[in-house]
Scaffold this active site. Structure first.
Site, short mmCIF file in Angstrom:
data_model
loop_
_atom_site.label_atom_id
_atom_site.label_comp_id
_atom_site.label_asym_id
_atom_site.label_seq_id
_atom_site.Cartn_x
_atom_site.Cartn_y
_atom_site.Cartn_z
N LYS A 161 -11.76 -4.02 -6.93
CA LYS A 161 -11.94 -2.57 -7.00
C LYS A 161 -10.64 -1.85 -7.32
O LYS A 161 -10.66 -0.67 -7.64
CB LYS A 161 -12.60 -2.03 -5.72
CG LYS A 161 -11.90 -2.36 -4.44
CD LYS A 161 -12.82 -1.98 -3.27
CE LYS A 161 -12.29 -2.51 -1.95
NZ LYS A 161 -13.31 -2.59 -0.90
N LYS A 205 -8.77 -11.38 -10.97
CA LYS A 205 -9.99 -11.33 -10.16
C LYS A 205 -10.70 -10.00 -10.35
O LYS A 205 -10.04 -8.96 -10.46
CB LYS A 205 -9.60 -11.44 -8.68
CG LYS A 205 -10.07 -12.71 -8.03
CD LYS A 205 -9.54 -12.84 -6.63
CE LYS A 205 -10.13 -11.82 -5.66
NZ LYS A 205 -9.95 -12.21 -4.25
N LYS A 252 0.83 -1.21 0.00
CA LYS A 252 0.00 0.00 0.00
C LYS A 252 0.86 1.26 0.00
O LYS A 252 0.53 2.24 -0.68
CB LYS A 252 -0.94 0.02 1.21
CG LYS A 252 -2.15 -0.88 1.05
CD LYS A 252 -3.22 -0.56 2.09
CE LYS A 252 -4.42 -1.47 1.93
NZ LYS A 252 -5.40 -1.29 3.02
P1 AMP Z 1 -12.07 -6.89 -0.94
O1 AMP Z 1 -13.04 -5.85 -1.32
O2 AMP Z 1 -11.12 -7.24 -2.03
O3 AMP Z 1 -11.40 -6.66 0.40
O4 AMP Z 1 -12.92 -8.23 -0.75
C1 AMP Z 1 -13.96 -8.39 0.19
C2 AMP Z 1 -14.42 -9.84 0.13
O5 AMP Z 1 -14.89 -10.18 -1.19
C3 AMP Z 1 -13.31 -10.86 0.44
O6 AMP Z 1 -13.85 -11.87 1.26
C4 AMP Z 1 -12.92 -11.41 -0.90
O7 AMP Z 1 -12.47 -12.76 -0.81
C5 AMP Z 1 -14.20 -11.32 -1.70
N1 AMP Z 1 -13.89 -11.07 -3.12
C6 AMP Z 1 -13.34 -9.92 -3.61
N2 AMP Z 1 -13.20 -9.99 -4.96
C7 AMP Z 1 -13.67 -11.22 -5.33
C8 AMP Z 1 -13.81 -11.89 -6.60
N3 AMP Z 1 -13.47 -11.31 -7.75
N4 AMP Z 1 -14.33 -13.13 -6.61
C9 AMP Z 1 -14.70 -13.74 -5.46
N5 AMP Z 1 -14.60 -13.17 -4.24
C10 AMP Z 1 -14.11 -11.92 -4.17
N1 TRP Z 2 -7.54 -5.60 6.76
C1 TRP Z 2 -8.76 -6.16 6.23
C2 TRP Z 2 -8.80 -5.90 4.71
O1 TRP Z 2 -8.08 -5.09 4.21
C3 TRP Z 2 -9.97 -5.53 6.89
C4 TRP Z 2 -10.04 -5.85 8.34
C5 TRP Z 2 -9.90 -4.97 9.37
C6 TRP Z 2 -10.32 -7.12 8.92
N2 TRP Z 2 -10.08 -5.59 10.56
C7 TRP Z 2 -10.33 -6.91 10.33
C8 TRP Z 2 -10.56 -8.39 8.39
C9 TRP Z 2 -10.56 -7.97 11.22
C10 TRP Z 2 -10.80 -9.44 9.29
C11 TRP Z 2 -10.80 -9.23 10.67
O2 TRP Z 2 -9.60 -6.51 4.03
#
Ligand code: AMP
Ligand code: TRP
Length: 330
Positions: free
Chosen positions: A199, A196, A108
């Protein structure tokens, strides 16, 4: 069980089919806590008037997809002040060296440095982020944290912190473990089906957001990348684009992608059907979302109720940790 999601960016079809849908399906069996972690989002928030709105929108979306405030505990992190309070104690339990080894911080901060508009400012919060995450997890005596690969290191460091604290001050925290979420669908970018849906993609044209209008969904599926031969079969390695469409269609209609393939001889109808299936899947979610968003008071009252339930657990754990560390009670 605890899962948390940051209020940054709109929820997309990958989030829903890969994660949220399983949360909803499991909410009757698990003692589940779902946090909207706005304090984590604050590590990269610089504009006014965005975080609260994003938090409210994400909450409305979680309820709209079917999380039931009577079954699961859905709360906003900053509404439960124990997170910040235990977070500081966790900062004092983790070492500087451990934090410097976190790959998410390296990724990041490198990304921010590449971007001229964010290059000069990397907050200390971005660095100490895993200590706050450890507090999130340990406050609820969490056994299981369903996370993807990218978060495993943060769960490991949480265990290390808990072990160190327990060793220093006596048994206080339950040791959590990362669990692989029940396999939901893996949704790939419609424009780049070997990546995948995410966002952080460069363009939106391969992402389907849960709030996309039907016309936008139709257009995105129509333009989905496939390949130059024209055989419809499920084969992720050789035919990633077609396989992604089949998998999305299967996830929406409940069929199996291999079997669905037999119903198509051309890409056009498959794209159209996948698009229509997604539109149908999203329609009730969007209707509920828009209805919830018209009553901000009601949403806030649901979140207050969630925060109340979360605090009942979190306050007890915080008091236990403070007592263990020998702090003078107020
Ligand atoms: P993120 O917004 O990437 O932190 O993802 C939030 C949740 O959505 C996580 O549990 C990911 O495993 C799931 N996720 C994100 N992108 C995908 C994708 N393209 N396909 C399946 N699961 C996803
Ligand atoms: N760091 C996680 C992410 O970027 C978000 C998160 C914050 C989290 N606190 C948590 C996930 C506690 C699991 C448990 O997706």
């Amino acid at each position: 069980m605890l899962s948390c999601i940051q209020p940054t960016g709109d929820v997309h079809l990958g989030n829903y089919l890969g994660a949220l849908r399983n949360w909803v399906a499991g909410q009757h069996e698990n003692d589940a806590f779902h946090g909207i972690v706005d304090l984590h989002a604050l590590t990269i928030t610089e504009a006014p008037d965005v975080l609260g709105q994003a938090t409210l929108q994400l909450a409305a979306m979680l309820f709209a997809v079917g999380l039931d405030p009577d079954e699961a505990t859905i709360f906003v992190q900053s509404h439960v002040p124990e997170h910040s309070q235990l977070g500081w104690m966790m900062e004092c339990t983790v070492s500087y060296g451990e934090l410097t080894r976190m790959t998410q911080f390296k990724d990041k901060s490198a990304k921010r440095q590449e971007n001229t508009s964010t290059a000069e400012f990397i907050s200390a919060g971005l660095f100490t982020y895993p200590a706050l995450q450890a507090a999130d997890i340990l406050l609820y005596d969490t056994d299981e944290v369903p996370v993807g690969e990218d978060q495993r290191q943060h769960i490991e460091i949480t265990r290390d912190i808990a072990i160190r604290f327990n060793h220093r001050f006596g048994d206080t925290f339950v040791l959590p473990k990362a669990v692989t979420p029940k396999a939901g669908a893996r949704v790939m970018d419609l424009q780049d089906p070997t990546s995948k849906m995410s966002k952080s993609a460069n363009t939106d044209s391969g992402l389907v957001y849960l709030l996309d209008e039907p016309a936008a969904v139709r257009k995105k599926f129509k333009r989905a990348v496939t390949d130059s031969d024209s055989e419809v079969r499920f084969d992720r390695a050789e035919k990633p684009g077609v396989s992604n469409l089949l998998e999305i269609l299967a996830a929406c209609t409940g069929g199996a992608p291999e079997a669905l393939a037999a119903g198509y001889t051309q890409y056009g109808p498959l794209k159209a059907d996948a698009g229509e299936a997604v539109i149908e899947l999203l329609q009730p979610i969007q209707a509920r979302y828009h209805e919830l968003m018209t009553d901000r008071g009601e949403l806030q009252s649901l979140l207050r109720k969630g925060a109340g339930k979360a605090r009942e657990v979190a306050a007890v754990t915080l008091a236990r940790a403070q007592a263990a560390a020998g702090m003078l009670p107020a």
